[in-house]
Design a protein around this motif. Structure first.
Motif, PDB file in Angstrom:
ATOM      1  N   ILE A 116      38.614  40.411  52.458  1.00 23.39           N
ATOM      2  CA  ILE A 116      38.885  41.620  52.522  1.00 23.39           C
ATOM      3  C   ILE A 116      39.478  42.430  51.697  1.00 23.39           C
ATOM      4  O   ILE A 116      40.002  41.690  50.212  1.00 23.39           O
ATOM      5  N   CYS A 117      39.387  43.737  51.384  1.00 21.95           N
ATOM      6  CA  CYS A 117      40.207  44.382  50.285  1.00 21.95           C
ATOM      7  C   CYS A 117      40.601  45.589  50.736  1.00 21.95           C
ATOM      8  O   CYS A 117      40.171  46.394  51.318  1.00 21.95           O
ATOM      9  N   SER A 118      41.983  45.606  50.304  1.00 16.91           N
ATOM     10  CA  SER A 118      42.816  47.294  50.591  1.00 16.91           C
ATOM     11  C   SER A 118      43.622  47.273  49.466  1.00 16.91           C
ATOM     12  O   SER A 118      44.556  48.153  49.516  1.00 16.91           O
ATOM     13  N   THR A 119      43.299  46.966  48.350  1.00 20.80           N
ATOM     14  CA  THR A 119      43.991  46.841  46.753  1.00 20.80           C
ATOM     15  C   THR A 119      43.104  47.346  45.933  1.00 20.80           C
ATOM     16  O   THR A 119      42.006  46.592  45.604  1.00 20.80           O
ATOM     17  N   TYR A 120      43.421  48.249  44.974  1.00 18.05           N
ATOM     18  CA  TYR A 120      42.361  48.960  44.331  1.00 18.05           C
ATOM     19  C   TYR A 120      43.417  48.884  42.890  1.00 18.05           C
ATOM     20  O   TYR A 120      44.328  49.609  42.613  1.00 18.05           O
ATOM     21  N   PHE A 121      42.782  48.196  41.803  1.00 18.29           N
ATOM     22  CA  PHE A 121      43.301  48.239  40.302  1.00 18.29           C
ATOM     23  C   PHE A 121      42.637  48.924  39.701  1.00 18.29           C
ATOM     24  O   PHE A 121      41.521  48.890  39.409  1.00 18.29           O
ATOM     25  N   GLU A 122      43.255  50.125  38.986  1.00 16.93           N
ATOM     26  CA  GLU A 122      42.620  51.165  38.070  1.00 16.93           C
ATOM     27  C   GLU A 122      42.879  50.662  36.624  1.00 16.93           C
ATOM     28  O   GLU A 122      43.619  50.189  36.141  1.00 16.93           O
ATOM     29  N   ASN A 123      41.412  50.385  35.951  1.00 12.45           N
ATOM     30  CA  ASN A 123      41.297  50.000  34.584  1.00 12.45           C
ATOM     31  C   ASN A 123      42.222  48.642  34.549  1.00 12.45           C
ATOM     32  O   ASN A 123      42.896  48.340  33.634  1.00 12.45           O
ATOM     33  N   CYS A 124      41.883  47.401  35.438  1.00  9.41           N
ATOM     34  CA  CYS A 124      42.877  46.372  35.567  1.00  9.41           C
ATOM     35  C   CYS A 124      42.790  45.667  34.380  1.00  9.41           C
ATOM     36  O   CYS A 124      43.981  45.239  34.037  1.00  9.41           O
ATOM     37  N   TYR A 125      41.778  45.318  33.556  1.00  9.09           N
ATOM     38  CA  TYR A 125      41.848  44.788  32.258  1.00  9.09           C
ATOM     39  C   TYR A 125      41.670  45.427  30.769  1.00  9.09           C
ATOM     40  O   TYR A 125      41.677  44.799  29.956  1.00  9.09           O
ATOM     41  N   GLY A 126      41.849  46.924  31.124  1.00 12.68           N
ATOM     42  CA  GLY A 126      41.833  47.489  29.995  1.00 12.68           C
ATOM     43  C   GLY A 126      40.436  47.395  29.518  1.00 12.68           C
ATOM     44  O   GLY A 126      39.365  47.301  30.260  1.00 12.68           O
ATOM     45  N   GLU A 127      40.300  47.788  28.064  1.00 15.41           N
ATOM     46  CA  GLU A 127      38.771  48.022  27.615  1.00 15.41           C
ATOM     47  C   GLU A 127      38.140  46.496  27.137  1.00 15.41           C
ATOM     48  O   GLU A 127      38.908  45.775  26.615  1.00 15.41           O
ATOM     49  N   MET A 128      37.252  46.206  27.605  1.00 17.47           N
ATOM     50  CA  MET A 128      36.392  44.939  27.570  1.00 17.47           C
ATOM     51  C   MET A 128      35.287  45.022  26.816  1.00 17.47           C
ATOM     52  O   MET A 128      34.477  46.034  26.847  1.00 17.47           O
ATOM     53  N   GLU A 129      34.787  44.339  25.854  1.00 17.17           N
ATOM     54  CA  GLU A 129      33.567  44.406  25.088  1.00 17.17           C
ATOM     55  C   GLU A 129      32.425  43.630  25.490  1.00 17.17           C
ATOM     56  O   GLU A 129      31.340  43.469  24.845  1.00 17.17           O
ATOM     57  N   ASP A 130      32.541  42.760  26.886  1.00 17.58           N
ATOM     58  CA  ASP A 130      31.166  42.179  27.137  1.00 17.58           C
ATOM     59  C   ASP A 130      30.256  42.723  27.788  1.00 17.58           C
ATOM     60  O   ASP A 130      30.456  44.353  28.076  1.00 17.58           O
ATOM     61  N   GLY A 131      28.972  42.496  28.051  1.00 12.01           N
ATOM     62  CA  GLY A 131      27.918  43.305  28.382  1.00 12.01           C
ATOM     63  C   GLY A 131      28.128  43.864  29.409  1.00 12.01           C
ATOM     64  O   GLY A 131      27.663  45.047  29.887  1.00 12.01           O
ATOM     65  N   LEU A 132      28.899  43.294  30.676  1.00 13.54           N
ATOM     66  CA  LEU A 132      28.933  43.875  32.014  1.00 13.54           C
ATOM     67  C   LEU A 132      30.040  44.887  31.908  1.00 13.54           C
ATOM     68  O   LEU A 132      29.806  45.848  32.921  1.00 13.54           O
ATOM     69  N   ASN A 133      30.933  44.832  31.040  1.00 17.97           N
ATOM     70  CA  ASN A 133      32.000  45.751  31.226  1.00 17.97           C
ATOM     71  C   ASN A 133      32.058  46.759  29.899  1.00 17.97           C
ATOM     72  O   ASN A 133      32.838  47.882  30.194  1.00 17.97           O
ATOM     73  N   LYS A 134      31.255  46.629  28.868  1.00 13.84           N
ATOM     74  CA  LYS A 134      31.603  47.645  27.841  1.00 13.84           C
ATOM     75  C   LYS A 134      31.318  49.016  28.148  1.00 13.84           C
ATOM     76  O   LYS A 134      30.192  49.517  28.885  1.00 13.84           O
ATOM     77  N   GLY A 135      32.191  49.598  27.708  1.00 14.87           N
ATOM     78  CA  GLY A 135      32.080  51.311  27.619  1.00 14.87           C
ATOM     79  C   GLY A 135      32.562  51.972  29.008  1.00 14.87           C
ATOM     80  O   GLY A 135      32.125  52.985  29.357  1.00 14.87           O
ATOM     81  N   LEU A 136      33.084  51.169  30.007  1.00 14.07           N
ATOM     82  CA  LEU A 136      33.635  51.637  31.424  1.00 14.07           C
ATOM     83  C   LEU A 136      35.003  50.960  31.828  1.00 14.07           C
ATOM     84  O   LEU A 136      35.223  50.126  31.403  1.00 14.07           O
ATOM     85  N   ALA A 137      35.772  51.933  32.444  1.00 11.35           N
ATOM     86  CA  ALA A 137      36.923  51.386  32.906  1.00 11.35           C
ATOM     87  C   ALA A 137      36.715  50.146  33.776  1.00 11.35           C
ATOM     88  O   ALA A 137      35.863  50.113  34.569  1.00 11.35           O
TER      89      ALA A 137
END
Length: 263
Positions: A116-137
């Motif tokens: 279950i999830c009741s916790t939201y982390f905003e921009n948890c890991y900062g800026e990442m450059e891998d293909g899945l995360n690049k260009g998005l919080a």
């Protein structure tokens, strides 16, 4: 551990965790498990001990499957093996994070494993450059997996929740090439009131394809769903399942009151 490093690089195309760190973690309450095809490592899960001033838990940091072996149920088997190993060590809770817009991960984490999830982390890991995360919080859901709870043990829990008629608070429409776009969320948030029925929040079926086709639209989904989940979590709701659709470009997260769950 060397095989794990090699698989990390093949899955995520980024630098692997140093071996001295993983060995130290595993020797001090952490758990490393591997899935093998003969002598070849094709999947692994890695977790280390965490503590939040209240209790000790297992922080499940990585679950990686070789691209040639994905979509074969190996990830779910590794998580079940992790649950057994964690229980043997005395853990009651396993936590991890994932991108809330990655619906395939959501189905495994919630519908199959019953996290279950009741916790939201905003921009948890900062800026990442891998293909899945690049260009998005790098916003993330935190999954709580209460491995000894009735919610996890009862196979009918999710079916019962999904059988209820949910409340749609937020509208969406199709835009360029059939891509989904979330509408104005202010009205839905303003009209929100506590209900005995589950709440439904749409997310794209395939967020990576959407991001490649329209990056601005991907950002729009990130920012709007961030506001939605942050507000609903503050009012005591938790995400408990993903309701899949067959002909639509969106699936729906299902939220119920956290206090109503047997955890």
């Amino acid at each position: 551990m060397k095989q794990v490093q090699k698989l990390e690089e093949e899955v995520w195309h980024m630098s692997a965790i140093p071996i001295h760190q993983t060995i130290t973690a595993v020797k001090n309450g952490g758990i490393m498990l591997g899935a093998f095809d003969q002598d070849k490592l094709v999947g692994f899960s890695y977790g280390f001990t965490g503590f939040d001033e209240k209790q000790t838990y297992l922080c499940s940091h990585m679950l990686g499957i070789h691209p040639d072996y994905q979509d074969q149920g190996i990830g779910a088997k590794l998580k079940e093996a992790q649950k057994r190993a964690a229980a043997e060590k005395g853990y009651e809770l396993i936590i991890w994070t994932f991108d809330p817009l990655e619906s395939r991960n959501a189905y495994l984490n919630m519908n199959k494993l019953r996290g279950i999830c009741s916790t939201y982390f905003e921009n948890c890991y900062g800026e990442m450059e891998d293909g899945l995360n690049k260009g998005l919080a790098t916003d993330r859901f935190k999954i709580d997996w209460w491995i000894n709870s009735d919610h996890v043990a009862n196979n009918e829990t999710i079916d019962e929740i999904l059988s209820l008629e949910g409340t749609h608070l937020f509208s969406w429409e199709t835009v360029n090439n059939g891509l989904p776009k979330l509408g104005d969320i202010d009205q839905g948030l303003a009209a929100f009131s506590e209900s005995k029925l589950p709440l439904l929040v749409p997310v794209p079926v395939n967020f990576q394809d959407l991001k490649k086709a329209d990056h601005d639209l991907a950002i729009d989904w990130r920012l709007k769903t961030r506001r939605i989940f942050q507000q609903l979590f503050k009012t005591g709701y938790a995400v408990v399942a993903l309701q899949k659709t067959t002909q639509l470009p969106v699936h729906y997260y299902v939220l119920t009151k956290l206090e109503s769950l047997n955890i």
